[in-house]
Design an enzyme around this catalytic site. Structure first.
Site, PDB file in Angstrom:
ATOM      1  N   ASN A  39       1.552  29.581   1.538  1.00 39.25           N
ATOM      2  CA  ASN A  39       1.175  30.747   1.851  1.00 39.25           C
ATOM      3  C   ASN A  39      -0.158  31.434   1.331  1.00 39.25           C
ATOM      4  OD1 ASN A  39       0.979  33.835   2.046  1.00 39.25           O
ATOM      5  ND2 ASN A  39       2.804  33.681   3.427  1.00 39.25           N
ATOM      6  N   HIS A  50       0.415  31.313   6.910  1.00 42.14           N
ATOM      7  CA  HIS A  50       1.795  31.119   6.300  1.00 42.14           C
ATOM      8  C   HIS A  50       1.790  29.790   5.695  1.00 42.14           C
ATOM      9  CE1 HIS A  50       4.346  34.383   8.427  1.00 42.14           C
ATOM     10  NE2 HIS A  50       3.171  35.025   7.729  1.00 42.14           N
ATOM     11  N   GLU A  52       3.307  27.027   6.615  1.00 40.79           N
ATOM     12  CA  GLU A  52       3.355  25.850   7.670  1.00 40.79           C
ATOM     13  C   GLU A  52       1.954  25.880   8.199  1.00 40.79           C
ATOM     14  OE1 GLU A  52       5.543  28.495   7.113  1.00 40.79           O
ATOM     15  OE2 GLU A  52       7.415  27.884   7.651  1.00 40.79           O
ATOM     16  N   SER A  77      12.981  29.438   6.425  1.00 41.43           N
ATOM     17  CA  SER A  77      13.046  29.263   7.859  1.00 41.43           C
ATOM     18  C   SER A  77      11.882  29.831   8.590  1.00 41.43           C
ATOM     19  CB  SER A  77      14.118  30.281   8.049  1.00 41.43           C
ATOM     20  OG  SER A  77      14.465  30.130   9.683  1.00 41.43           O
ATOM     21  N   CYS A  79       9.023  31.580  10.643  1.00 42.48           N
ATOM     22  CA  CYS A  79       8.745  32.599  11.555  1.00 42.48           C
ATOM     23  C   CYS A  79       8.444  32.164  13.040  1.00 42.48           C
ATOM     24  CB  CYS A  79       7.619  33.480  10.921  1.00 42.48           C
ATOM     25  SG  CYS A  79       6.097  33.073  11.207  1.00 42.48           S
ATOM     26  N   CYS A  82       5.062  30.414  12.987  1.00 45.17           N
ATOM     27  CA  CYS A  82       4.994  28.872  12.570  1.00 45.17           C
ATOM     28  C   CYS A  82       6.029  28.217  13.397  1.00 45.17           C
ATOM     29  CB  CYS A  82       5.629  28.854  11.170  1.00 45.17           C
ATOM     30  SG  CYS A  82       4.122  29.663   9.940  1.00 45.17           S
ATOM     31  N   ASP A 142       4.274  40.576   5.321  1.00 47.12           N
ATOM     32  CA  ASP A 142       4.149  38.998   5.619  1.00 47.12           C
ATOM     33  C   ASP A 142       4.919  38.601   6.999  1.00 47.12           C
ATOM     34  OD1 ASP A 142       2.525  36.576   4.902  1.00 47.12           O
ATOM     35  OD2 ASP A 142       4.613  35.537   4.509  1.00 47.12           O
TER      36      ASP A 142
END
Lengths: 150, 150
Positions: A39, A50, A52, A77, A79, A82, A142
């Site tokens: 991130n 982010h 990912e 996990s 979002c 992503c 975020d």
């Protein structure tokens, strides 16, 4: 610990040393890590990097055949954004460190055919729990929430 | 033409002059365009800078209150990734130039409470139809498909 999750966790910790949000990600093709990311909201003033997304960007322009063999690994996990990126590129597997401190649209992602594995690793949980306690407003930003919610 | 779609179309055409994929986007808060973007797959070698993502990135770190008043405008129906970004930030309205040449997860986005308006503007349709005919492999790459599919 799963070695790919370990690599993602190392990325998360790099983010923390940069005063960033400690979430990390790697992209695996076959048995090889082809890209690593974390991130960069704070570091780059970014609304889209982010972990990912940073990882997918650093992987560069891959072919559909590459993505079809890939696994996206994240300490947290994914979002909506992503998860959507994984769906766009038809990444068939997502390996998740934990979903106790945040949960993305997991049921929807699975309904689209993605194999989502949640490890609930205690190191990942501890890292995010501590960060959220220390920086609730930043964390809310975020994930698209107002600062006053914790 | 809707002036915000007009601005997004101008961004798409800037992309085309850069030999890029001609999709453009603007973010509107109230009556003001606060950011403009276009697809930068070619220009930046980017896997994540679809027009909407580029626009959200250029908007910078906004508050949830800002996003709550915003409209995301795109010349083309947003893909899974870009739709996911809008969902992450709880952007309440998406204005789309056309969904004839590509259709993202519109039903899902609506099911999450987003007001999605499709204008099917002939200028947007013509721009993408021409691009896809001229560059089918590049277009397929941008939407996660193998190059041989057109």
């Amino acid at each position: 610990m799963n070695p790919f999750l370990q690599a993602a966790l190392e990325e998360a910790r790099i983010g923390l040393t940069e005063q960033g949000i400690p979430i990390g990600s790697v992209l695996v093709i076959g048995d090889e890590i082809v890209a690593r990311g974390h991130n960069r909201r704070i570091q780059n003033g970014s609304a889209i990097l982010h972990a990912e997304m940073d990882c997918l960007e650093r992987a560069g322009r891959l072919t559909a055949a590459d993505y079809a063999q890939s696994t996206l690994v994240s300490t947290l996990s994914p979002c909506d954004m992503c998860s959507g990126a994984a769906l766009l590129y038809k990444i068939p597997r997502i390996l998740v460190g934990e979903n106790k401190t945040f949960q993305g649209p997991e049921a929807y992602v699975r309904s689209r055919g993605v194999e989502l594995t949640i490890l609930n690793d205690p190191n990942c949980i501890e890292l995010m729990t501590s960060f959220i306690q220390n920086s609730p407003s930043l964390w809310n930003e975020d994930i698209g929430l107002p600062p006053e919610l914790s």
